[in-house]
Design a protein around this motif. Structure first.
Motif, PDB file in Angstrom:
ATOM      1  N   GLY A 115       0.702  -1.139   0.080  1.00 45.42           N
ATOM      2  CA  GLY A 115      -0.146  -0.007  -0.057  1.00 45.42           C
ATOM      3  C   GLY A 115       0.938   1.347  -0.146  1.00 45.42           C
ATOM      4  N   ALA A 116       1.949   1.352  -0.716  1.00 47.28           N
ATOM      5  CA  ALA A 116       3.015   2.402  -0.759  1.00 47.28           C
ATOM      6  C   ALA A 116       2.309   3.371  -1.547  1.00 47.28           C
ATOM      7  N   ARG A 117       2.487   4.669  -0.747  1.00 42.86           N
ATOM      8  CA  ARG A 117       2.222   6.091  -1.262  1.00 42.86           C
ATOM      9  C   ARG A 117       3.181   6.665  -1.961  1.00 42.86           C
ATOM     10  N   ARG A 118       4.614   6.245  -1.510  1.00 44.04           N
ATOM     11  CA  ARG A 118       5.817   6.982  -2.311  1.00 44.04           C
ATOM     12  C   ARG A 118       6.693   5.967  -2.435  1.00 44.04           C
ATOM     13  N   VAL A 119       7.439   6.038  -3.689  1.00 45.64           N
ATOM     14  CA  VAL A 119       8.167   4.869  -4.250  1.00 45.64           C
ATOM     15  C   VAL A 119       9.361   5.805  -4.863  1.00 45.64           C
ATOM     16  N   VAL A 120      10.780   5.279  -4.355  1.00 45.82           N
ATOM     17  CA  VAL A 120      11.863   5.819  -5.023  1.00 45.82           C
ATOM     18  C   VAL A 120      12.538   5.041  -5.760  1.00 45.82           C
ATOM     19  N   ILE A 121      13.096   5.207  -6.820  1.00 44.93           N
ATOM     20  CA  ILE A 121      14.182   4.319  -7.475  1.00 44.93           C
ATOM     21  C   ILE A 121      15.317   5.133  -7.651  1.00 44.93           C
ATOM     22  N   ASP A 122      16.540   4.526  -7.058  1.00 50.55           N
ATOM     23  CA  ASP A 122      17.840   5.302  -7.101  1.00 50.55           C
ATOM     24  C   ASP A 122      19.014   4.594  -7.424  1.00 50.55           C
ATOM     25  N   PRO A 123      19.698   4.754  -8.607  1.00 49.91           N
ATOM     26  CA  PRO A 123      19.169   5.712  -9.745  1.00 49.91           C
ATOM     27  C   PRO A 123      18.301   4.984 -10.881  1.00 49.91           C
ATOM     28  N   VAL A 124      17.502   5.768 -11.444  1.00 51.12           N
ATOM     29  CA  VAL A 124      16.813   4.827 -12.643  1.00 51.12           C
ATOM     30  C   VAL A 124      17.699   4.667 -13.608  1.00 51.12           C
ATOM     31  N   SER A 125      18.548   5.443 -14.025  1.00 48.95           N
ATOM     32  CA  SER A 125      19.593   5.049 -14.905  1.00 48.95           C
ATOM     33  C   SER A 125      20.274   4.029 -14.997  1.00 48.95           C
ATOM     34  N   LEU A 126      20.555   3.324 -14.210  1.00 44.17           N
ATOM     35  CA  LEU A 126      21.063   1.867 -14.033  1.00 44.17           C
ATOM     36  C   LEU A 126      20.262   1.053 -14.424  1.00 44.17           C
ATOM     37  N   PHE A 127      18.773   1.344 -14.500  1.00 41.55           N
ATOM     38  CA  PHE A 127      17.738   0.403 -15.045  1.00 41.55           C
ATOM     39  C   PHE A 127      17.772   0.659 -16.541  1.00 41.55           C
ATOM     40  N   GLU A 128      17.899   1.890 -16.812  1.00 38.02           N
ATOM     41  CA  GLU A 128      17.745   2.374 -18.236  1.00 38.02           C
ATOM     42  C   GLU A 128      19.009   1.705 -19.070  1.00 38.02           C
ATOM     43  N   ASP A 129      20.135   1.544 -18.330  1.00 33.48           N
ATOM     44  CA  ASP A 129      21.601   0.787 -19.113  1.00 33.48           C
ATOM     45  C   ASP A 129      21.062  -0.625 -19.457  1.00 33.48           C
ATOM     46  N   LEU A 130      20.095  -1.227 -18.895  1.00 31.88           N
ATOM     47  CA  LEU A 130      19.943  -2.599 -19.342  1.00 31.88           C
ATOM     48  C   LEU A 130      19.539  -2.981 -20.547  1.00 31.88           C
ATOM     49  N   PHE A 131      18.941  -1.941 -21.266  1.00 27.59           N
ATOM     50  CA  PHE A 131      18.220  -1.917 -22.714  1.00 27.59           C
ATOM     51  C   PHE A 131      19.487  -1.687 -23.634  1.00 27.59           C
ATOM     52  N   ASP A 132      19.353  -2.369 -24.716  1.00 32.48           N
ATOM     53  CA  ASP A 132      20.547  -2.077 -25.676  1.00 32.48           C
ATOM     54  C   ASP A 132      20.242  -1.404 -26.672  1.00 32.48           C
ATOM     55  N   ASN A 133      18.998  -0.712 -26.922  1.00 29.32           N
ATOM     56  CA  ASN A 133      18.773   0.296 -27.822  1.00 29.32           C
ATOM     57  C   ASN A 133      17.509   1.276 -27.533  1.00 29.32           C
ATOM     58  N   ASP A 134      17.648   2.403 -28.093  1.00 26.46           N
ATOM     59  CA  ASP A 134      16.844   3.294 -27.571  1.00 26.46           C
ATOM     60  C   ASP A 134      15.223   3.206 -27.929  1.00 26.46           C
ATOM     61  N   ALA A 135      15.022   2.241 -28.756  1.00 22.77           N
ATOM     62  CA  ALA A 135      13.606   2.182 -29.012  1.00 22.77           C
ATOM     63  C   ALA A 135      12.974   1.010 -27.943  1.00 22.77           C
ATOM     64  N   THR A 136      13.677   0.105 -27.749  1.00 23.03           N
ATOM     65  CA  THR A 136      13.360  -0.637 -26.678  1.00 23.03           C
ATOM     66  C   THR A 136      13.214   0.197 -25.181  1.00 23.03           C
ATOM     67  N   ARG A 137      14.570   0.772 -25.102  1.00 24.63           N
ATOM     68  CA  ARG A 137      14.524   1.785 -23.720  1.00 24.63           C
ATOM     69  C   ARG A 137      13.159   2.506 -23.725  1.00 24.63           C
ATOM     70  N   ARG A 138      12.875   3.322 -24.554  1.00 20.30           N
ATOM     71  CA  ARG A 138      11.880   4.202 -24.574  1.00 20.30           C
ATOM     72  C   ARG A 138      10.412   3.430 -24.242  1.00 20.30           C
ATOM     73  N   ARG A 139      10.446   2.350 -25.217  1.00 17.29           N
ATOM     74  CA  ARG A 139       8.988   1.543 -24.982  1.00 17.29           C
ATOM     75  C   ARG A 139       8.821   0.800 -23.713  1.00 17.29           C
ATOM     76  N   GLU A 140      10.067   0.217 -22.906  1.00 19.65           N
ATOM     77  CA  GLU A 140       9.860  -0.155 -21.647  1.00 19.65           C
ATOM     78  C   GLU A 140       9.724   0.538 -20.524  1.00 19.65           C
TER      79      GLU A 140
END
Length: 232
Positions: A115-140
């Protein structure tokens, strides 16, 4: 979409945000190394705990014990919240399949269960790094952020600034997908002057906001945004 506000927990910043973030939206804090992105995220969570909210901190580069240490070092007594309203989760971004599955599938379920009202992801840039191309990264990333909005939690994502452009995130993406964008950076008049920390709210959907650049300071037990001062 509600326009109810939730306080960020940093007085001057809340003023710049016309009272705080809009409930149920996604905000990002973009900045260079050492600008205090994690500090801002921790104050956002602490404000929620003090308000009786359940909060989740997802870290992709620090151990859970380090996040707990950072909070207690500020003089905050987090012991009543651990295991109940405060949940800290460490994800290993080096394991592609595990990290993708955890963020895309397990995190939404965790938010619902807690029932979380606040969520932090630190840093989201490491999650973005997982995708190998811009189209997949943007879609996901679009799908992921929409899933957060559907859960009606208020999310805060920290992101490293691009090395060649301090006004942009690493992939020049999260600022377009977020509802609110807060930029942290170093500024100085010339090479002979001291370096200052500056903050500005680049955008905020569904709300007016300050467009001024203001100085801020990170102290051991506070972050001070000086709304009455100018950077120089």
């Amino acid at each position: 979409m509600t326009t109810d506000r939730i306080t960020f927990g940093i007085k001057g910043l809340d003023e710049m945000l016309s009272g705080g973030l809009i409930q149920g939206t996604v905000a990002s804090v973009i900045g260079q190394y050492g600008c205090g992105k994690t500090n801002f995220a921790l104050y956002f969570l602490w404000s929620g705990l003090l308000n009786g909210e359940n909060v989740i901190f997802i870290t992709l580069e620090e151990r859970t014990s380090r996040i707990e240490y950072y909070m207690t070092d500020k003089g905050w007594d987090i012991s009543p919240y651990l295991g109940s309203s405060l949940t800290i989760v460490n994800l290993d971004p080096s394991d592609f399949n595990l990290a993708i599955n955890s963020v895309k599938n397990e995190l939404p379920e965790l938010i619902r269960r807690k029932g979380a009202r606040r969520v932090v992801i630190d840093p989201v840039s490491l999650f973005e790094d997982l995708f190998d191309n811009d189209a997949t990264r943007r879609r996901e990333m679009m799908r992921f952020l929409e899933s957060l909005r559907d859960l009606n939690c208020t999310a805060l994502l920290t992101s490293e600034a691009d090395r060649s452009n301090n006004y942009s995130s690493r992939y020049n993406l999260i600022e377009y997908l977020s509802d609110t964008v807060i930029l942290l950076r170093y500024v100085r008049a010339d090479e002979t002057t001291d370096i200052h920390l500056a903050i500005e709210v680049i955008k905020m959907r569904m709300s007016s906001h300050s467009r001024e650049v203001k100085p801020y300071e990170i102290l051991r037990d506070a972050v001070m945004v000086y709304t009455e001062a100018n950077v120089f």
